[in-house]
Design an enzyme around this catalytic site. Structure first.
Site, mmCIF file in Angstrom:
data_model
loop_
_atom_site.group_PDB
_atom_site.id
_atom_site.type_symbol
_atom_site.label_atom_id
_atom_site.label_comp_id
_atom_site.label_asym_id
_atom_site.label_seq_id
_atom_site.Cartn_x
_atom_site.Cartn_y
_atom_site.Cartn_z
ATOM 1 N N ASP A 159 0.804 -1.227 0.000
ATOM 2 C CA ASP A 159 0.000 0.000 0.000
ATOM 3 C C ASP A 159 0.836 1.276 0.000
ATOM 4 O O ASP A 159 0.286 2.366 0.018
ATOM 5 C CB ASP A 159 -0.941 0.018 1.213
ATOM 6 N N TYR A 211 10.680 4.455 0.845
ATOM 7 C CA TYR A 211 11.570 3.465 1.476
ATOM 8 C C TYR A 211 13.002 3.531 0.946
ATOM 9 O O TYR A 211 13.906 2.973 1.569
ATOM 10 C CB TYR A 211 11.019 2.050 1.299
HETATM 11 P P1 NAD Z 1 0.219 -7.909 14.004
HETATM 12 O O1 NAD Z 1 1.295 -8.609 14.741
HETATM 13 O O2 NAD Z 1 -0.699 -7.004 14.727
HETATM 14 O O3 NAD Z 1 -0.702 -9.015 13.295
HETATM 15 C C1 NAD Z 1 -0.221 -10.145 12.686
HETATM 16 C C2 NAD Z 1 -1.057 -11.365 13.116
HETATM 17 O O4 NAD Z 1 -0.540 -12.505 12.421
HETATM 18 C C3 NAD Z 1 -0.970 -11.690 14.602
HETATM 19 O O5 NAD Z 1 -2.262 -11.764 15.165
HETATM 20 C C4 NAD Z 1 -0.271 -13.045 14.630
HETATM 21 O O6 NAD Z 1 -0.702 -13.881 15.679
HETATM 22 C C5 NAD Z 1 -0.628 -13.613 13.282
HETATM 23 N N1 NAD Z 1 0.269 -14.672 12.818
HETATM 24 C C6 NAD Z 1 1.611 -14.738 12.938
HETATM 25 N N2 NAD Z 1 2.081 -15.850 12.360
HETATM 26 C C7 NAD Z 1 1.012 -16.513 11.850
HETATM 27 C C8 NAD Z 1 0.859 -17.721 11.130
HETATM 28 N N3 NAD Z 1 1.919 -18.474 10.804
HETATM 29 N N4 NAD Z 1 -0.384 -18.098 10.772
HETATM 30 C C9 NAD Z 1 -1.450 -17.346 11.084
HETATM 31 N N5 NAD Z 1 -1.370 -16.178 11.766
HETATM 32 C C10 NAD Z 1 -0.145 -15.766 12.137
HETATM 33 O O7 NAD Z 1 0.920 -7.153 12.794
HETATM 34 P P2 NAD Z 1 0.495 -5.861 11.965
HETATM 35 O O8 NAD Z 1 1.378 -4.737 12.340
HETATM 36 O O9 NAD Z 1 -0.962 -5.652 12.064
HETATM 37 O O10 NAD Z 1 0.892 -6.267 10.493
HETATM 38 C C11 NAD Z 1 0.437 -7.436 9.862
HETATM 39 C C12 NAD Z 1 1.171 -7.675 8.577
HETATM 40 O O11 NAD Z 1 0.756 -6.794 7.557
HETATM 41 C C13 NAD Z 1 2.686 -7.457 8.685
HETATM 42 O O12 NAD Z 1 3.342 -8.423 7.897
HETATM 43 C C14 NAD Z 1 2.873 -6.091 8.099
HETATM 44 O O13 NAD Z 1 4.182 -5.883 7.697
HETATM 45 C C15 NAD Z 1 1.901 -6.170 6.969
HETATM 46 N N6 NAD Z 1 1.487 -4.926 6.311
HETATM 47 C C16 NAD Z 1 1.738 -4.828 4.993
HETATM 48 C C17 NAD Z 1 1.342 -3.732 4.286
HETATM 49 C C18 NAD Z 1 1.648 -3.666 2.840
HETATM 50 O O14 NAD Z 1 1.387 -2.692 2.219
HETATM 51 N N7 NAD Z 1 2.237 -4.677 2.206
HETATM 52 C C19 NAD Z 1 0.664 -2.702 4.936
HETATM 53 C C20 NAD Z 1 0.412 -2.824 6.294
HETATM 54 C C21 NAD Z 1 0.821 -3.956 6.965
HETATM 55 C C1 G6P Z 2 3.500 0.966 4.851
HETATM 56 C C2 G6P Z 2 4.184 -0.157 4.122
HETATM 57 C C3 G6P Z 2 3.908 -1.468 4.761
HETATM 58 C C4 G6P Z 2 4.137 -1.391 6.263
HETATM 59 C C5 G6P Z 2 3.213 -0.339 6.820
HETATM 60 C C6 G6P Z 2 3.158 -0.215 8.325
HETATM 61 O O1 G6P Z 2 2.160 1.004 4.548
HETATM 62 O O2 G6P Z 2 3.853 -0.245 2.778
HETATM 63 O O3 G6P Z 2 4.675 -2.441 4.134
HETATM 64 O O4 G6P Z 2 3.882 -2.631 6.854
HETATM 65 O O5 G6P Z 2 3.636 0.875 6.254
HETATM 66 O O6 G6P Z 2 4.339 0.140 8.915
HETATM 67 P P1 G6P Z 2 4.365 0.379 10.485
HETATM 68 O O7 G6P Z 2 5.755 0.768 10.788
HETATM 69 O O8 G6P Z 2 3.364 1.465 10.748
HETATM 70 O O9 G6P Z 2 3.954 -0.929 11.111
HETATM 71 MN MN MN Z 3 4.591 -2.256 1.894
#
Ligand code: NAD
Ligand code: G6P
Ligand code: MN
Length: 447
Positions: free
Chosen positions: A172, A270
């Site tokens: 995102d 980034y």
């Molecule tokens: P978080 O720790 O709050 O949530 C992650 C959840 O995944 C937890 O509840 C955990 O118990 C669960 N989990 C861990 N391993 C697991 C497995 N093997 N099977 C099932 N569930 C499992 O984390 P968050 O900060 O909310 O972020 C979640 C993910 O989303 C992260 O990987 C973050 O980097 C990603 N993210 C990506 C984007 C993007 O644009 N690509 C944007 C926002 C967040």
């Molecule tokens: C951006 C990135 C994600 C990242 C998110 C949250 O949206 O694209 O990959 O996981 O930020 O970052 P933060 O540091 O807030 O957990």
């Molecule tokens: Mn990302």
């Protein structure tokens, strides 16, 4: 024609992003109708807190949707059209280590970039492959929309190890920056922008931005970024959204230093970690990193509010907000479900789209998305500056996946050494050995 109603599994039901996604899905039911939502997580206590609140929200706002929260893969992945995956293997406790261990050696630790991202990648690969396998076992026609990080490494792992799986990796950050670009231009929505972009995940450049009439918007955005980075006019007047934390404000401002390296383009935020790693180390507090900030702010806020909703038994006065940046997930799911041919930035195999770059690299480029998945759009040749940086970074990502697959200490050491963020091979080894000591539960054994 009536749209077919969808069944969705959210993997990582206990994520801090889950309530925002639910609110966003609820706001989009007219264009993306849903019959069933299932939460899946491997931490029942964490998921329950989010699920209890979401169940109340769904009952109050869309009682026709069936809701299930489970830790059982068969229950979660049976009868599903889409898996929306956002897991964090090792949770924030391990993110904190990813960030703090490199800092001991004067190297920046970050969730997805450099050594922190490498350590996280070694944990995520197994977790995401497991989700793919469950999906294929219980709902072979379903698609996985994955935004679990580090998306670049996860994408390379799925390309290589599950080449025929229906998984699309997406981020995102470009959407978030485009939202800011629209604000900078005084436009209502990022959707008014038509863009060209190329790179790797968290490592890319816009090369063209136009409005729907074809007018070139690059010069106006570049003029602003040169002076202010991606800070919005409101933020510059001190009237920005209070929820944007200081560390993100810094990141958006820092883009003004990244931009001049290639003033013909516009950079992803980034890139600051790769081009100014020492600045990030200087600014970092080794005792209090982004993981601590997230635990103290986002995690407390989301879990606090969910627990409050569960206790009251109603979400009528809830403060949970729609994560409207996340609406790109609905755009993607709609594109596949209803063959909308939406144009979206996705992480896909290069396959010639960047003509002078490794065809097997996972690149982030615009694609047309329909029922049979993404069709990447050709971006042509890229300049030597970007090509050089990207080749180095792709080598890191591929070495991590090979290290995971082969259980190779050597390859992981090489990966850390190739990373621009790590100054030399000795430091790479020190960081690696410290990572190994704390990741035994999550990494394959390395020989
Ligand atoms: P978080 O720790 O709050 O949530 C992650 C959840 O995944 C937890 O509840 C955990 O118990 C669960 N989990 C861990 N391993 C697991 C497995 N093997 N099977 C099932 N569930 C499992 O984390 P968050 O900060 O909310 O972020 C979640 C993910 O989303 C992260 O990987 C973050 O980097 C990603 N993210 C990506 C984007 C993007 O644009 N690509 C944007 C926002 C967040
Ligand atoms: C951006 C990135 C994600 C990242 C998110 C949250 O949206 O694209 O990959 O996981 O930020 O970052 P933060 O540091 O807030 O957990
Ligand atoms: Mn990302």
């Amino acid at each position: 024609m009536e749209l077919k109603k969808q069944s969705i599994a959210i993997a990582g039901g206990g994520s801090t992003f889950t309530p925002g996604i639910i609110m966003m899905l609820l706001e989009n039911l007219e264009i993306f109708p849903i019959r069933q939502i299932k939460f899946y997580d491997n931490d029942p206590e964490r998921q329950k807190q989010i699920a209890d609140a979401c169940e109340i929200i769904l009952k109050e706002r869309a009682p026709e949707i069936t809701f299930v929260a489970t830790t059982d893969p068969e229950t979660a992945f049976t009868d599903i059209d889409f898996v929306m995956a956002h897991i964090r293997v090792g949770k924030y406790a391990m993110r904190e280590k990813d960030e703090k261990i490199p800092l001991k050696y004067g190297v920046i630790g970050q969730e997805t970039c450099g050594p922190g991202g490498i350590a996280y990648g070694m944990r995520s690969i197994g977790g995401v492959l497991e989700l793919v396998d469950y999906m294929e076992q219980y709902s072979p026609d379903a698609w996985m929309l994955n935004y679990s990080n580090p998306a670049a490494i996860v994408a390379e792992a799925t390309r290589k190890l599950r080449p025929n799986s229906k998984i699309i990796n997406i981020c995102d950050m470009p959407v978030g920056i485009e939202h800011r670009m629209a604000e900078i231009l005084g436009m209502k929505s990022r959707k008014e922008l038509s863009i060209r972009y190329y790179g790797l995940n968290h490592f890319g450049w816009w090369t063209d931005i136009r409005d729907k009439d074809g007018n070139d918007l690059m010069p106006a955005i570049q003029k602003h970024v040169k002076e202010h980075g991606y800070l919005t006019p409101a933020e510059l007047e001190g009237k920005g959204n209070e929820e944007v934390e200081a560390s993100w404000v810094h990141t958006f401002g820092k883009a003004k230093e990244v931009y001049p390296l290639d003033p013909k383009t516009l950079p992803n935020t980034y890139l600051k970690y790769y081009l100014f790693p020492q600045d990030e180390v200087e600014k970092a507090n080794p005792e209090y990193t982004r993981a601590n900030e997230v635990m103290d702010h986002r995690e407390k806020m989301v879990f606090g509010e969910c627990n409050r909703i569960a206790q009251l038994g109603t979400a009528v006065n809830s403060e949970l907000e729609t994560d409207d940046h996340a609406s790109y997930i609905v755009d993607l799911a709609r594109a596949i479900a209803y063959n909308t041919k939406e144009r979206m930035l996705l992480i896909v195999p290069n396959n010639g789209a960047i003509s002078n770059f490794d065809p097997t690299a996972m690149v982030e480029i615009p694609c047309i998305v329909g029922s049979n998945g993404p069709e990447p759009l050709v971006q042509g040749e890229i300049p030597r500056f970007q090509k050089g940086l990207m080749e180095q970074q792709v080598a890191v990502e591929k070495l991590v996946v090979e290290a995971w697959e082969e259980g190779s200490y050597q390859k992981l050491w090489q990966a850390l050494t190739v990373s621009r963020i790590v100054p030399n091979a000795r430091v790479a080894k020190n960081i690696l050995d410290d990572f190994i000591a704390v990741n035994t539960e999550f990494w394959p054994t390395l020989n």
